[in-house]
Write an enzyme that holds these catalytic residues in place. Sequence first.
Site, PDB file in Angstrom:
ATOM      1  N   GLU A 206       0.856  -0.959   0.576  1.00 18.37           N
ATOM      2  CA  GLU A 206      -0.048  -0.041   0.370  1.00 18.37           C
ATOM      3  C   GLU A 206       0.492   1.586  -0.050  1.00 18.37           C
ATOM      4  O   GLU A 206       1.963   1.003   0.530  1.00 18.37           O
ATOM      5  CB  GLU A 206      -0.498   0.252   0.999  1.00 18.37           C
TER       6      GLU A 206
ATOM      7  N   ASP B 278     -17.911  -9.540  -9.434  1.00 20.39           N
ATOM      8  CA  ASP B 278     -17.996  -8.848  -7.623  1.00 20.39           C
ATOM      9  C   ASP B 278     -17.491  -8.313  -8.529  1.00 20.39           C
ATOM     10  O   ASP B 278     -17.967  -6.670  -7.069  1.00 20.39           O
ATOM     11  CB  ASP B 278     -17.764  -9.839  -6.934  1.00 20.39           C
TER      12      ASP B 278
END
Length: 202
Positions: A116, A141
């Site tokens: 991240e 999804d």
Amino acid sequence: MTIKRRRKNRLPVFLLGLLILAGIFVVSFRMYLGSSAENIVETQDNKTVSKEEFIERIKPHAQELQASYGVLPSIIIGQGILESNWGQSTLASEYNNLFGIKAYGDQRKVNLETQEYINEVWITIQGDFRVYDTWEESMDDHTMLFVNGVDWDRRLYENVLLANDYKEAANALQTAGYATDPDYASKVIHVIETYKLYKYDN
């Protein structure tokens, strides 16, 4: 006796020559494999295929999702390639999650390391990710995330669906915060243009 000695002395030289030739062959063969292997990937069922075949594997369902919900196939395929490394990542190959979709609550999940970009630095953290039965299920999804948004903002990805082209859609993804990578939009666009994925958009 003299002749025998000469034959014995020539034998190691002959063997050395064979070893050198064998070495050259092995190096050349490895270089050949290396040049052709960069277009080879392994799919969900561990079959070795070309990158073109990987695209063909997920393209039909991406086009079905465009017909039903409007999201561009180039975005679906481009993100799938980028997020899963052509289906080779652990998350994609073992848990069928092509897009790095996070898991919440009682959803089926696996905890894995992820990178991240936080406070202008790349860090490694643990994250909970969705587990799917098939790649198509993860594609569904992924599209429904764009359609339904998130609990705190149902219209978060509205501009991705309304985009007129892949560049606009990729930038809308970045603006909505799909990924922490500050270069995410440009990376998606680069993948789309490199493999001409825009030709699948209607």
